[in-house]
Write a protein that holds these residues in place. Structure first.
Motif, PDB file in Angstrom:
ATOM      1  N   ASN A   1      11.180  65.523 -30.241  1.00 46.56           N
ATOM      2  CA  ASN A   1      11.992  66.686 -30.597  1.00 46.56           C
ATOM      3  C   ASN A   1      13.059  66.327 -31.630  1.00 46.56           C
ATOM      4  OD1 ASN A   1      10.492  68.057 -28.700  1.00 46.56           O
ATOM      5  ND2 ASN A   1      12.066  68.001 -27.117  1.00 46.56           N
TER       6      ASN A   1
ATOM      7  N   SER B   1      13.212  67.996 -35.160  1.00 47.08           N
ATOM      8  CA  SER B   1      14.425  68.692 -35.560  1.00 47.08           C
ATOM      9  C   SER B   1      14.889  68.235 -36.942  1.00 47.08           C
ATOM     10  CB  SER B   1      15.536  68.445 -34.532  1.00 47.08           C
ATOM     11  OG  SER B   1      16.726  69.108 -34.898  1.00 47.08           O
TER      12      SER B   1
ATOM     13  N   VAL C   1      12.885  69.999 -39.387  1.00 49.13           N
ATOM     14  CA  VAL C   1      13.299  71.400 -39.479  1.00 49.13           C
ATOM     15  C   VAL C   1      14.460  71.547 -40.469  1.00 49.13           C
ATOM     16  CG1 VAL C   1      14.367  73.330 -38.229  1.00 49.13           C
ATOM     17  CG2 VAL C   1      12.503  72.043 -37.164  1.00 49.13           C
ATOM     18  N   LYS C   2      15.376  70.587 -40.429  1.00 42.25           N
ATOM     19  CA  LYS C   2      16.560  70.637 -41.291  1.00 42.25           C
ATOM     20  C   LYS C   2      16.189  70.588 -42.772  1.00 42.25           C
ATOM     21  CE  LYS C   2      19.735  68.626 -37.920  1.00 42.25           C
ATOM     22  NZ  LYS C   2      20.582  67.453 -37.566  1.00 42.25           N
TER      23      LYS C   2
ATOM     24  N   LYS D   1      13.334  71.741 -43.824  1.00 46.10           N
ATOM     25  CA  LYS D   1      12.355  72.829 -43.963  1.00 46.10           C
ATOM     26  C   LYS D   1      10.912  72.334 -44.067  1.00 46.10           C
ATOM     27  CE  LYS D   1      15.741  75.927 -46.092  1.00 46.10           C
ATOM     28  NZ  LYS D   1      16.059  76.554 -44.802  1.00 46.10           N
TER      29      LYS D   1
ATOM     30  N   ARG E   1       9.299  71.660 -41.096  1.00 43.22           N
ATOM     31  CA  ARG E   1       8.731  72.262 -39.894  1.00 43.22           C
ATOM     32  C   ARG E   1       9.555  73.484 -39.516  1.00 43.22           C
ATOM     33  NH1 ARG E   1       4.794  69.231 -37.302  1.00 43.22           N
ATOM     34  NH2 ARG E   1       4.331  71.293 -36.449  1.00 43.22           N
ATOM     35  N   SER E   2       9.031  74.275 -38.586  1.00 43.21           N
ATOM     36  CA  SER E   2       9.676  75.520 -38.191  1.00 43.21           C
ATOM     37  C   SER E   2      10.473  75.357 -36.897  1.00 43.21           C
ATOM     38  CB  SER E   2       8.611  76.607 -38.009  1.00 43.21           C
ATOM     39  OG  SER E   2       9.118  77.701 -37.289  1.00 43.21           O
ATOM     40  N   GLN E   3      11.669  75.970 -36.860  1.00 43.13           N
ATOM     41  CA  GLN E   3      12.498  75.952 -35.659  1.00 43.13           C
ATOM     42  C   GLN E   3      11.790  76.667 -34.509  1.00 43.13           C
ATOM     43  OE1 GLN E   3      15.616  74.415 -35.112  1.00 43.13           O
ATOM     44  NE2 GLN E   3      15.180  74.995 -32.998  1.00 43.13           N
ATOM     45  N   ASN E   4      11.062  77.742 -34.830  1.00 46.78           N
ATOM     46  CA  ASN E   4      10.329  78.478 -33.796  1.00 46.78           C
ATOM     47  C   ASN E   4       9.287  77.598 -33.122  1.00 46.78           C
ATOM     48  OD1 ASN E   4      11.727  80.870 -34.169  1.00 46.78           O
ATOM     49  ND2 ASN E   4      10.271  81.681 -35.654  1.00 46.78           N
TER      50      ASN E   4
ATOM     51  N   LEU F   1       9.407  74.309 -32.855  1.00 43.82           N
ATOM     52  CA  LEU F   1      10.140  73.355 -32.015  1.00 43.82           C
ATOM     53  C   LEU F   1      10.552  74.006 -30.703  1.00 43.82           C
ATOM     54  CD1 LEU F   1      11.585  70.688 -31.484  1.00 43.82           C
ATOM     55  CD2 LEU F   1      13.524  71.536 -32.831  1.00 43.82           C
ATOM     56  N   ASN F   2      11.034  75.236 -30.766  1.00 42.62           N
ATOM     57  CA  ASN F   2      11.440  75.953 -29.553  1.00 42.62           C
ATOM     58  C   ASN F   2      10.272  76.114 -28.584  1.00 42.62           C
ATOM     59  OD1 ASN F   2      13.983  76.219 -30.675  1.00 42.62           O
ATOM     60  ND2 ASN F   2      13.664  78.311 -31.379  1.00 42.62           N
TER      61      ASN F   2
ATOM     62  N   THR G   1       6.121  81.286 -43.352  1.00 45.96           N
ATOM     63  CA  THR G   1       6.665  80.266 -42.462  1.00 45.96           C
ATOM     64  C   THR G   1       5.574  79.364 -41.903  1.00 45.96           C
ATOM     65  OG1 THR G   1       8.461  81.749 -41.818  1.00 45.96           O
ATOM     66  CG2 THR G   1       8.044  79.857 -40.396  1.00 45.96           C
TER      67      THR G   1
END
Length: 207
Positions: free
Chosen positions: A33, A37, A40-41, A43, A45-48, A50-51, A202
């Motif tokens: 994770n 993450s 994600v920062k 861009k 990968r997607s935050q969604n 990861l969630n 996305t």
């Protein structure tokens, strides 16, 4: 194993090298994770996404607590029975549909794949479980139904906004997750005097 003065000394004193200590599922999930993450920062990968991984991991931890009476488990102790028991747990205890619990299992398997890449597992113990997908029955709206929805007056402003977003997706084939991050800056006037959406998707990262 190669024996050195340091490894011999640590063996006598009972000191365990952190790199050689067997890792747990929780430790590998946290590391995965963390790296996710960081992507994600920038861009990548997607935050969604990861969630969704975190939600699936939490379901697995809940399964361990409810069914195995433990909060965590060493990776080497995992075997295929855990995967099948997890499937049963999600379908019976949480009443999840086939596609839903398959997605959770697929996400949990990603932690083990990550652990194998990090040389913490010689073999993925869940490899023998094949995730399948059942094509859902989708009810498509007909044009007169879309027109009725378009012209309907809602008493609540929020419902009007939801309706507008839905209608926009119907006419543009735009994904809801992309719509959530859409701004007016993404709408441009082209040479043909038509309005166009100028934004990368996305999920696929394509224009």
């Amino acid at each position: 194993k190669e024996i050195t003065g340091e490894t011999l000394k640590n063996a006598i004193l009972g000191i365990v090298n952190e790199e050689e200590r067997p890792k747990t599922f929780s430790e590998m999930a946290q590391l995965m994770n963390k790296e996710f993450s960081e992507k994600v920062k920038i861009k990548k990968r997607s935050q969604n996404t990861l969630n969704k991984h975190i939600i699936s991991q939490n379901f697995f931890f809940q399964y361990l607590k409810d069914e195995r009476k433990t909060d965590d488990i060493v990776l080497e102790k995992l075997n295929l029975s855990y995967c099948y028991d997890f499937e049963h747990y999600l379908s019976i205890k949480h009443k999840h549909s086939h596609n839903t619990f398959m997605k959770h299992i697929k996400n949990v398997k990603q932690v083990l794949i990550f652990a194998k890449k990090k040389c913490q597992l010689k073999q993925n113990p869940f490899d023998g479980f094949k995730c399948s997908y059942h094509e859902p029955k989708i009810v498509l709206l007909e044009q007169h139904e879309i027109d009725k929805l378009y012209s309907h007056n809602f008493a609540i402003k929020r419902l009007e906004q939801v309706r507008d977003c839905y209608i926009f997706c119907c006419y543009t084939a735009y994904a809801f997750t992309d719509l959530m991050s859409l701004t007016l800056d993404n709408i441009i006037m082209s040479l043909d005097k038509e309005l166009w959406i100028c934004k990368d998707r996305t999920k696929t990262d394509t224009a």
